[in-house]
Design a protein around this motif. Structure first.
Motif, PDB file in Angstrom:
ATOM      1  N   VAL A  13      27.173  30.390  25.774  1.00  0.00           N
ATOM      2  CA  VAL A  13      28.087  30.231  26.723  1.00  0.00           C
ATOM      3  C   VAL A  13      28.866  29.140  25.867  1.00  0.00           C
ATOM      4  N   THR A  14      29.849  28.620  25.466  1.00  0.00           N
ATOM      5  CA  THR A  14      29.740  27.358  24.825  1.00  0.00           C
ATOM      6  C   THR A  14      30.839  26.888  26.122  1.00  0.00           C
ATOM      7  N   CYS A  15      30.842  27.519  27.468  1.00  0.00           N
ATOM      8  CA  CYS A  15      30.624  26.967  28.705  1.00  0.00           C
ATOM      9  C   CYS A  15      30.064  27.850  30.120  1.00  0.00           C
ATOM     10  N   LEU A  16      29.239  27.700  30.643  1.00  0.00           N
ATOM     11  CA  LEU A  16      29.655  28.877  31.272  1.00  0.00           C
ATOM     12  C   LEU A  16      29.382  28.721  32.764  1.00  0.00           C
ATOM     13  N   GLY A  17      30.211  28.803  34.189  1.00  0.00           N
ATOM     14  CA  GLY A  17      30.270  28.923  34.438  1.00  0.00           C
ATOM     15  C   GLY A  17      29.972  29.683  36.433  1.00  0.00           C
ATOM     16  N   PHE A  18      30.059  29.461  37.382  1.00  0.00           N
ATOM     17  CA  PHE A  18      29.402  30.058  38.820  1.00  0.00           C
ATOM     18  C   PHE A  18      30.261  29.123  39.951  1.00  0.00           C
ATOM     19  N   LEU A  19      30.817  29.354  40.867  1.00  0.00           N
ATOM     20  CA  LEU A  19      31.504  28.809  41.554  1.00  0.00           C
ATOM     21  C   LEU A  19      30.534  29.417  42.719  1.00  0.00           C
ATOM     22  N   SER A  68      24.790  38.441  37.221  1.00  0.00           N
ATOM     23  CA  SER A  68      24.667  37.105  36.318  1.00  0.00           C
ATOM     24  C   SER A  68      26.618  36.847  35.830  1.00  0.00           C
ATOM     25  N   PHE A  69      26.933  37.531  35.862  1.00  0.00           N
ATOM     26  CA  PHE A  69      28.797  37.840  35.718  1.00  0.00           C
ATOM     27  C   PHE A  69      29.149  37.318  37.207  1.00  0.00           C
ATOM     28  N   ALA A  70      28.105  37.710  37.896  1.00  0.00           N
ATOM     29  CA  ALA A  70      28.842  36.963  39.617  1.00  0.00           C
ATOM     30  C   ALA A  70      28.775  35.344  38.755  1.00  0.00           C
ATOM     31  N   ALA A  71      28.449  34.966  38.619  1.00  0.00           N
ATOM     32  CA  ALA A  71      28.297  33.255  38.333  1.00  0.00           C
ATOM     33  C   ALA A  71      29.606  32.794  37.621  1.00  0.00           C
ATOM     34  N   LEU A  72      29.485  34.157  36.343  1.00  0.00           N
ATOM     35  CA  LEU A  72      30.418  33.532  35.377  1.00  0.00           C
ATOM     36  C   LEU A  72      32.039  33.496  36.025  1.00  0.00           C
ATOM     37  N   LEU A  73      32.262  34.502  37.271  1.00  0.00           N
ATOM     38  CA  LEU A  73      32.534  35.049  38.171  1.00  0.00           C
ATOM     39  C   LEU A  73      33.701  33.753  39.102  1.00  0.00           C
ATOM     40  N   MET A  74      32.429  33.394  39.176  1.00  0.00           N
ATOM     41  CA  MET A  74      32.837  31.962  40.326  1.00  0.00           C
ATOM     42  C   MET A  74      33.315  30.715  39.626  1.00  0.00           C
ATOM     43  N   ALA A  75      32.685  31.126  38.270  1.00  0.00           N
ATOM     44  CA  ALA A  75      33.586  29.309  37.373  1.00  0.00           C
ATOM     45  C   ALA A  75      35.023  29.425  36.627  1.00  0.00           C
ATOM     46  N   SER A  76      35.609  30.800  36.260  1.00  0.00           N
ATOM     47  CA  SER A  76      36.058  31.101  36.149  1.00  0.00           C
ATOM     48  C   SER A  76      37.677  31.540  36.937  1.00  0.00           C
ATOM     49  N   ASP A  77      39.034  31.101  36.471  1.00  0.00           N
ATOM     50  CA  ASP A  77      40.006  31.065  37.238  1.00  0.00           C
ATOM     51  C   ASP A  77      41.058  32.215  36.562  1.00  0.00           C
ATOM     52  N   GLY A  78      42.043  33.060  36.514  1.00  0.00           N
ATOM     53  CA  GLY A  78      43.290  33.315  36.023  1.00  0.00           C
ATOM     54  C   GLY A  78      43.036  34.460  35.349  1.00  0.00           C
ATOM     55  N   ASP A  79      43.335  35.034  34.537  1.00  0.00           N
ATOM     56  CA  ASP A  79      42.959  35.919  33.668  1.00  0.00           C
ATOM     57  C   ASP A  79      41.540  36.395  33.497  1.00  0.00           C
ATOM     58  N   THR A  80      40.556  35.484  33.207  1.00  0.00           N
ATOM     59  CA  THR A  80      39.671  35.502  33.189  1.00  0.00           C
ATOM     60  C   THR A  80      39.104  36.397  34.980  1.00  0.00           C
ATOM     61  N   TYR A  81      39.480  35.074  34.978  1.00  0.00           N
ATOM     62  CA  TYR A  81      38.884  35.422  37.226  1.00  0.00           C
ATOM     63  C   TYR A  81      38.935  37.136  36.791  1.00  0.00           C
ATOM     64  N   LYS A  82      39.775  37.662  36.428  1.00  0.00           N
ATOM     65  CA  LYS A  82      40.558  38.761  37.148  1.00  0.00           C
ATOM     66  C   LYS A  82      39.876  39.830  36.095  1.00  0.00           C
ATOM     67  N   GLU A  83      39.748  39.710  35.071  1.00  0.00           N
ATOM     68  CA  GLU A  83      39.021  40.389  34.108  1.00  0.00           C
ATOM     69  C   GLU A  83      37.655  40.490  34.512  1.00  0.00           C
ATOM     70  N   ILE A  84      36.859  39.994  34.659  1.00  0.00           N
ATOM     71  CA  ILE A  84      35.788  40.584  35.374  1.00  0.00           C
ATOM     72  C   ILE A  84      35.800  40.591  36.927  1.00  0.00           C
ATOM     73  N   LEU A  85      36.307  40.655  37.279  1.00  0.00           N
ATOM     74  CA  LEU A  85      36.487  40.703  38.645  1.00  0.00           C
ATOM     75  C   LEU A  85      36.330  42.204  38.614  1.00  0.00           C
ATOM     76  N   LYS A  86      37.547  42.715  37.701  1.00  0.00           N
ATOM     77  CA  LYS A  86      37.504  44.546  37.170  1.00  0.00           C
ATOM     78  C   LYS A  86      36.605  44.974  36.859  1.00  0.00           C
ATOM     79  N   GLY A  87      35.980  44.824  35.548  1.00  0.00           N
ATOM     80  CA  GLY A  87      35.117  45.354  34.960  1.00  0.00           C
ATOM     81  C   GLY A  87      33.725  45.139  35.936  1.00  0.00           C
TER      82      GLY A  87
END
Length: 404
Positions: A13-19, A68-87
């Motif tokens: 990831v040019t950046c990767l995240g997790f809340l 792993s995508f739960a990590a990305l979910l927690m790092a993201s916001d806005g449309d990115t967050y919604k797309e991962i949550l739905k996916g």
């Protein structure tokens, strides 16, 4: 019989995240089951996306990918967050007032599956960061709290050294089963998330190696290969899905994990059955299983499959995370970060030799009451799941068991 499954999962990831927030009070087990069911739906959707690409063998770990995508979910916001949550099919589990709910559920699910260490299912996560790259402290703390993740500093400009370092990490975590996870690396990479999963199971009723012999496996009407076919006669949990045109067999491992084999009937094209595989179908098979005496003939096989998920997941609605529109502001305040690559690699070995197989005695065969046969000599599907939670750990499709 030992079933060895190891899989490595990688995020460039040019950046990767997790809340990750504070561990809250224990949640009701039905909520964990709900997460398992939604993870199963994600698995079936992902399987269909992968199967659209080819008609070859398939094997992956939906649990590792969704973790792993739960990590990305927690790092993201806005449309990115919604797309991962739905996916991930987790929309109904989201609670705006409880941002810690989803990572906590993943943590509790893992604890439930591993039964405090009695089940050998090792998951690990690591975040490889560019040197001097600032990641939010809260993010790092939460990553360690919920996933016990390692956080390591890497000089990505030294691509050769970074590749060697990361591959060695994965190799160690998967006990040498997943090697050469990455072969190339972008020197501009900022963050990489690696998730690995390792499973080794011993059959409750091992196959006797003395009975294994070569037999034909019919890939299709025109292609036949010879495979080592294992044999076992006993009472098994079995069901016949007449509308689907397939039969289902359960082969239990020790410690509450089982493999479910879905075998299309002779003359039924596997692609027809393929289209009928859903999470609700899976649960119905488990409920309808009944014990019956069977002669089971099953091939030994090994598979090693790799997937570039950044090419597959956009088909499930996850688009912005891989584009310049990615919103990973919960990971870092730095702008212009996206996930550039997501690699998933899974390895499985199925044979009759296990840690207890050598000491097992063959069951006496009764000369009367001729048993039915379950002969896996054509393309089939398999699922490895945790029985108490119905969590799908791995799933696959075998078209040619001789292809590693």
């Amino acid at each position: 019989m030992v079933h060895k499954i190891k899989m490595g999962f990688m995020f460039i990831v040019t950046c990767l995240g997790f809340l990750a927030p504070v561990h809250q009070a224990r949640l009701h087990s039905t909520t964990i089951s709900d997460l398992s069911f939604r993870n199963m739906k994600f698995a079936m959707n992902l399987y269909k996306q992968i199967s659209n690409y080819h008609d070859k063998n398939i094997f992956f770990s939906p649990l590792s990918i969704s973790t792993s995508f739960a990590a990305l979910l927690m790092a993201s916001d806005g449309d990115t967050y919604k797309e991962i949550l739905k996916g991930l099919n987790l929309e109904q589990l989201e609670r705006a007032d409880k941002p810690e709910l989803i990572p906590t559920l993943f943590q509790l699910l893992h604890e439930n599956i591993t039964q405090n260490g009695s089940l050998e299912l090792d998951q690990s996560m690591a975040l490889f960061m560019r040197q001097q790259f600032e990641v939010e402290k809260l993010f790092k703390d939460q990553l360690q709290t919920f996933f016990e993740a390692d956080i390591k500093s890497v000089d990505f400009a030294d691509t050769k050294g970074s590749i060697s370092f990361i591959n060695e990490f994965i190799k160690n975590k998967t006990r040498d089963k997943v090697t050469e996870m990455i072969s190339t690396l972008d020197a501009e990479t900022h963050l990489m998330l690696i998730n690995t999963i390792f499973f080794q199971g011993t059959w409750q009723k091992p196959f006797n190696p003395n009975f294994t012999q070569n037999a034909p496996f019919y890939i299709d009407n025109y292609n036949i290969v010879q495979v080592p076919m294992m044999f076992l006669e006993d009472k098994f949990y079995f069901m016949n899905d007449v509308p689907l045109g397939a039969k289902v067999l359960k082969l239990p491992y020790q410690e509450g994990v089982s493999m479910l084999i879905l075998l299309p009937n002779a003359g039924v094209d596997y692609t027809v059955v393929d289209d009928g595989i859903t999470s609700r179908k899976f649960l119905s098979w488990i409920k309808m299983l009944h014990k019956t005496k069977l002669e089971v003939h099953m091939p030994k096989f090994k598979m090693e499959e790799s997937y570039s998920l950044q090419n597959i997941l956009p088909g499930m609605g996850m688009n912005s995370i891989f584009s310049n529109a990615a919103n990973l502001t919960k990971l870092t305040k730095k702008e212009g970060l996206k996930v550039s690559e997501v690699l998933h690699k899974a390895v499985i070995e199925v044979d009759e030799i296990g840690t207890t197989a050598a000491a097992a005695t063959a069951i006496g065969i009764t000369p009367y009451s001729l048993p039915r046969t379950f002969t896996v000599n054509r393309p089939f599907f398999f699922f490895i799941y945790h029985e108490a939670t119905n969590c799908l750990l791995f799933m696959g499709r075998v078209i040619d068991p001789t292809k590693n």
